[in-house]
Design a protein around this motif. Structure first.
Motif, PDB file in Angstrom:
ATOM      1  N   GLY A   7      36.066  31.795  24.751  1.00  0.00           N
ATOM      2  CA  GLY A   7      34.626  31.995  24.739  1.00  0.00           C
ATOM      3  C   GLY A   7      33.876  31.037  23.829  1.00  0.00           C
ATOM      4  N   ILE A   8      34.518  30.596  22.763  1.00  0.00           N
ATOM      5  CA  ILE A   8      33.870  29.631  21.854  1.00  0.00           C
ATOM      6  C   ILE A   8      33.576  28.328  22.602  1.00  0.00           C
ATOM      7  N   GLU A   9      34.541  27.848  23.379  1.00  0.00           N
ATOM      8  CA  GLU A   9      34.316  26.626  24.148  1.00  0.00           C
ATOM      9  C   GLU A   9      33.271  26.842  25.240  1.00  0.00           C
ATOM     10  N   ILE A  10      33.286  28.009  25.861  1.00  0.00           N
ATOM     11  CA  ILE A  10      32.263  28.328  26.879  1.00  0.00           C
ATOM     12  C   ILE A  10      30.875  28.229  26.240  1.00  0.00           C
ATOM     13  N   LEU A  11      30.724  28.848  25.074  1.00  0.00           N
ATOM     14  CA  LEU A  11      29.440  28.816  24.369  1.00  0.00           C
ATOM     15  C   LEU A  11      29.039  27.382  24.034  1.00  0.00           C
ATOM     16  N   GLN A  12      29.990  26.564  23.575  1.00  0.00           N
ATOM     17  CA  GLN A  12      29.687  25.160  23.279  1.00  0.00           C
ATOM     18  C   GLN A  12      29.170  24.437  24.525  1.00  0.00           C
ATOM     19  N   ARG A  13      29.826  24.664  25.654  1.00  0.00           N
ATOM     20  CA  ARG A  13      29.418  23.976  26.886  1.00  0.00           C
ATOM     21  C   ARG A  13      28.060  24.465  27.377  1.00  0.00           C
ATOM     22  N   ILE A  14      27.800  25.754  27.252  1.00  0.00           N
ATOM     23  CA  ILE A  14      26.488  26.275  27.648  1.00  0.00           C
ATOM     24  C   ILE A  14      25.397  25.620  26.815  1.00  0.00           C
ATOM     25  N   HIS A  18      30.528  34.121  12.568  1.00  0.00           N
ATOM     26  CA  HIS A  18      29.945  32.886  12.032  1.00  0.00           C
ATOM     27  C   HIS A  18      29.979  31.767  13.071  1.00  0.00           C
ATOM     28  N   ASP A  19      31.153  31.566  13.693  1.00  0.00           N
ATOM     29  CA  ASP A  19      31.295  30.494  14.682  1.00  0.00           C
ATOM     30  C   ASP A  19      30.342  30.684  15.859  1.00  0.00           C
ATOM     31  N   CYS A  20      30.225  31.905  16.344  1.00  0.00           N
ATOM     32  CA  CYS A  20      29.352  32.161  17.492  1.00  0.00           C
ATOM     33  C   CYS A  20      27.889  31.885  17.162  1.00  0.00           C
ATOM     34  N   TYR A  21      27.436  32.335  15.998  1.00  0.00           N
ATOM     35  CA  TYR A  21      26.050  32.055  15.619  1.00  0.00           C
ATOM     36  C   TYR A  21      25.838  30.573  15.340  1.00  0.00           C
ATOM     37  N   SER A  22      26.830  29.917  14.758  1.00  0.00           N
ATOM     38  CA  SER A  22      26.722  28.476  14.494  1.00  0.00           C
ATOM     39  C   SER A  22      26.567  27.686  15.788  1.00  0.00           C
ATOM     40  N   LEU A  23      27.187  28.183  16.841  1.00  0.00           N
ATOM     41  CA  LEU A  23      27.120  27.501  18.135  1.00  0.00           C
ATOM     42  C   LEU A  23      25.918  27.928  18.972  1.00  0.00           C
ATOM     43  N   GLY A  24      25.135  28.878  18.477  1.00  0.00           N
ATOM     44  CA  GLY A  24      23.887  29.213  19.158  1.00  0.00           C
ATOM     45  C   GLY A  24      23.883  30.464  20.002  1.00  0.00           C
ATOM     46  N   CYS A  25      24.808  31.393  19.761  1.00  0.00           N
ATOM     47  CA  CYS A  25      24.696  32.646  20.519  1.00  0.00           C
ATOM     48  C   CYS A  25      23.408  33.350  20.097  1.00  0.00           C
ATOM     49  N   ASN A  26      22.861  34.140  20.974  1.00  0.00           N
ATOM     50  CA  ASN A  26      21.633  34.863  20.670  1.00  0.00           C
ATOM     51  C   ASN A  26      21.891  36.176  19.966  1.00  0.00           C
ATOM     52  N   SER A  27      23.080  36.726  20.184  1.00  0.00           N
ATOM     53  CA  SER A  27      23.420  38.003  19.580  1.00  0.00           C
ATOM     54  C   SER A  27      24.936  38.166  19.607  1.00  0.00           C
ATOM     55  N   TYR A  28      25.454  38.890  18.627  1.00  0.00           N
ATOM     56  CA  TYR A  28      26.892  39.197  18.570  1.00  0.00           C
ATOM     57  C   TYR A  28      26.996  40.709  18.475  1.00  0.00           C
ATOM     58  N   VAL A  29      27.601  41.313  19.486  1.00  0.00           N
ATOM     59  CA  VAL A  29      27.726  42.769  19.535  1.00  0.00           C
ATOM     60  C   VAL A  29      29.200  43.115  19.571  1.00  0.00           C
ATOM     61  N   ARG A  30      29.618  43.958  18.646  1.00  0.00           N
ATOM     62  CA  ARG A  30      31.000  44.442  18.677  1.00  0.00           C
ATOM     63  C   ARG A  30      31.096  45.541  19.720  1.00  0.00           C
ATOM     64  N   LYS A  31      32.133  45.464  20.539  1.00  0.00           N
ATOM     65  CA  LYS A  31      32.330  46.479  21.570  1.00  0.00           C
ATOM     66  C   LYS A  31      32.628  47.813  20.892  1.00  0.00           C
TER      67      LYS A  31
END
Length: 143
Positions: free
Chosen positions: A70-77, A101-114
């Protein structure tokens, strides 16, 4: 007006089923397109399958995926002009601070724990659907 859709990138069939069920329980009828691994997700977003499906309104992204994570998917998006502003909500069971940290650094809009229990998951889905599909004003679609 463009039809709204959700791209759910999730390899766990139980989590996929729970997510779709949680949306139904909250009367969120937005179509959900599912990618079960990172390669399929990239095909839906950028490959030949992208022409078959309208661009999603939001992406729900698990980060622990087979083939391409998913980290690479986020980078490509975020690196693609067409999808740069596409809302990406990371929906993960990871409690690792580094993942957040990595997800927000790459620009995710939100991080939700399942959430682990179904009632909490239904409530989380309700909030996600209400905010991202009804309240959020998306950026204009690039020409």
């Amino acid at each position: 007006m463009q039809t709204k859709s959700i791209l759910l990138i999730e390899d766990n069939s139980d989590d996929e089923e729970l997510t779709i069920l949680a949306f139904r329980k909250n009367d969120i009828s937005t179509p959900v397109v599912v990618a079960r691994d990172g390669a399929e997700a990239l095909e839906l977003l950028f490959g030949k399958k992208a022409a078959e499906h309208p661009a999603p309104s939001i992406v729900l992204l698990d980060i622990n995926l087979p083939k391409i994570d998913g980290i690479e998917i986020l980078q490509r998006i975020r690196s693609n002009e067409r999808t740069r502003f596409l809302p990406v909500i990371v929906l993960s069971s990871s409690c690792e601070e580094q993942d957040v940290h990595d997800c927000y650094s790459l620009g995710c809009n939100s991080y939700v724990r399942k959430p682990v229990n179904f009632p909490a998951f239904v409530e989380a889905a309700r909030h996600l659907g209400l905010y991202w599909l009804l309240l959020n004003e998306p950026p204009p679609t690039p020409n």
